[in-house]
Design a protein around this motif. Structure first.
Motif, mmCIF file in Angstrom:
data_model
loop_
_atom_site.group_PDB
_atom_site.id
_atom_site.type_symbol
_atom_site.label_atom_id
_atom_site.label_comp_id
_atom_site.label_asym_id
_atom_site.label_seq_id
_atom_site.Cartn_x
_atom_site.Cartn_y
_atom_site.Cartn_z
ATOM 1 N N LEU A 197 -23.694 9.754 4.885
ATOM 2 C CA LEU A 197 -24.306 10.650 3.898
ATOM 3 C C LEU A 197 -25.105 11.760 4.572
ATOM 4 O O LEU A 197 -25.084 12.909 4.119
ATOM 5 N N PHE A 198 -25.810 11.429 5.651
ATOM 6 C CA PHE A 198 -26.542 12.473 6.378
ATOM 7 C C PHE A 198 -25.581 13.452 7.043
ATOM 8 O O PHE A 198 -25.810 14.672 7.007
ATOM 9 N N GLU A 199 -24.514 12.950 7.639
ATOM 10 C CA GLU A 199 -23.525 13.845 8.256
ATOM 11 C C GLU A 199 -22.971 14.805 7.218
ATOM 12 O O GLU A 199 -22.837 16.001 7.466
ATOM 13 N N ARG A 200 -22.666 14.305 6.044
ATOM 14 C CA ARG A 200 -22.122 15.155 4.983
ATOM 15 C C ARG A 200 -23.151 16.129 4.435
ATOM 16 O O ARG A 200 -22.794 17.151 3.844
ATOM 17 N N ALA A 201 -24.438 15.824 4.638
ATOM 18 C CA ALA A 201 -25.516 16.739 4.234
ATOM 19 C C ALA A 201 -25.846 17.741 5.348
ATOM 20 O O ALA A 201 -26.766 18.527 5.208
ATOM 21 N N GLY A 202 -25.100 17.679 6.452
ATOM 22 C CA GLY A 202 -25.286 18.641 7.533
ATOM 23 C C GLY A 202 -26.262 18.217 8.608
ATOM 24 O O GLY A 202 -26.658 19.026 9.442
ATOM 25 N N ILE A 203 -26.661 16.951 8.623
ATOM 26 C CA ILE A 203 -27.627 16.462 9.608
ATOM 27 C C ILE A 203 -26.939 15.467 10.543
ATOM 28 O O ILE A 203 -26.429 14.438 10.090
ATOM 29 N N PRO A 204 -26.924 15.754 11.851
ATOM 30 C CA PRO A 204 -26.356 14.781 12.791
ATOM 31 C C PRO A 204 -27.092 13.450 12.681
ATOM 32 O O PRO A 204 -28.322 13.417 12.629
ATOM 33 N N ALA A 205 -26.329 12.361 12.641
ATOM 34 C CA ALA A 205 -26.928 11.053 12.401
ATOM 35 C C ALA A 205 -26.316 9.983 13.294
ATOM 36 O O ALA A 205 -25.148 10.054 13.661
ATOM 37 N N VAL A 206 -27.153 8.995 13.604
ATOM 38 C CA VAL A 206 -26.705 7.797 14.298
ATOM 39 C C VAL A 206 -27.179 6.608 13.478
ATOM 40 O O VAL A 206 -28.355 6.501 13.150
ATOM 41 N N SER A 207 -26.249 5.728 13.147
ATOM 42 C CA SER A 207 -26.565 4.479 12.457
ATOM 43 C C SER A 207 -26.534 3.357 13.479
ATOM 44 O O SER A 207 -25.683 3.354 14.370
ATOM 45 N N ILE A 208 -27.458 2.410 13.327
ATOM 46 C CA ILE A 208 -27.523 1.282 14.253
ATOM 47 C C ILE A 208 -27.424 -0.019 13.470
ATOM 48 O O ILE A 208 -28.220 -0.266 12.564
ATOM 49 N N THR A 209 -26.441 -0.839 13.844
ATOM 50 C CA THR A 209 -26.291 -2.178 13.282
ATOM 51 C C THR A 209 -26.453 -3.184 14.414
ATOM 52 O O THR A 209 -26.513 -2.804 15.578
ATOM 53 N N SER A 210 -26.496 -4.451 14.078
ATOM 54 C CA SER A 210 -26.423 -5.463 15.131
ATOM 55 C C SER A 210 -24.948 -5.794 15.342
ATOM 56 O O SER A 210 -24.123 -5.630 14.434
ATOM 57 N N ASP A 211 -24.615 -6.221 16.554
ATOM 58 C CA ASP A 211 -23.208 -6.420 16.897
ATOM 59 C C ASP A 211 -22.513 -7.468 16.028
ATOM 60 O O ASP A 211 -21.320 -7.370 15.759
ATOM 61 N N SER A 212 -23.240 -8.440 15.532
ATOM 62 C CA SER A 212 -22.636 -9.462 14.679
ATOM 63 C C SER A 212 -22.108 -8.887 13.363
ATOM 64 O O SER A 212 -21.206 -9.458 12.746
#
Length: 179
Positions: free
Chosen positions: A110-125
């Motif tokens: 959603l941030f990328e589509r709003a024009g803001i570079p974004a990184v999402s972080i999850t846990s590997d599991s």
């Protein structure tokens, strides 16, 4: 025999698929970094450590912490718009369960589509939950980071280890070279 049209419950058929990234910063120096806490235990601490590291090593000028209403759903449009107007880049975390991982990835998209570079972080599991959400959102190639599970039960030193381990991926996704 007549054929009935099937409805797509994901809503994908009704919207144009946008799977392009926002323009990446050349440098993080002087940027305002938005940190989006999804309210999961240790998410805020993990994000603050990332912000401190990016300020120290890459010249991020300011960090702003935001908190979502609920970890299991994507960010509200009003909060997303507020953040998009106040920051240059966004990091959202932490997907430490199935629904929050999916929502964290949706937030990044959603941030990328709003024009803001974004990184999402999850846990590997819960990386597969994030991948599934990226497909549902029409952005199957959306890249995000995974830290070693668990996150919620970690002390500060352990969180710092996770930050150190995820930093190369985070910087690569933002298109910034490591120092």
């Amino acid at each position: 025999m007549t054929q009935e049209k099937l409805l797509d419950p994901t809503g994908m058929a009704e919207r144009e698929i946008d799977n392009s990234l926002s323009p990446r910063p050349v440098t993080l120096r002087g940027t305002v970094l938005g940190l989006v806490d999804n309210t999961k235990t240790s998410a805020e601490s993990l994000l603050k450590e990332i912000g401190q590291e990016l300020r120290r090593s890459h010249g991020v000028e300011q960090t702003k912490l935001y908190t979502k209403d609920y970890f299991g759903t994507p960010i509200s449009e009003s909060l997303r718009d507020q953040i998009a107007n106040e920051v240059d880049i966004v990091i959202t975390a932490v997907g430490d369960c199935g629904s929050c991982s999916a929502a964290t990835v949706a937030d990044g998209i959603l941030f990328e589509r709003a024009g803001i570079p974004a990184v999402s972080i999850t846990s590997d599991s819960f990386y597969p939950s994030g991948r599934a959400m990226a497909r549902v959102q029409g952005f199957p190639g959306f890249e995000f980071c995974a830290v070693q599970h668990p996150v919620a039960s970690l002390n500060l030193d352990q969180l710092r280890e996770r930050v150190s381990a995820v930093m190369p991926s985070l910087l690569r996704i933002l298109g910034v070279e490591e120092n």
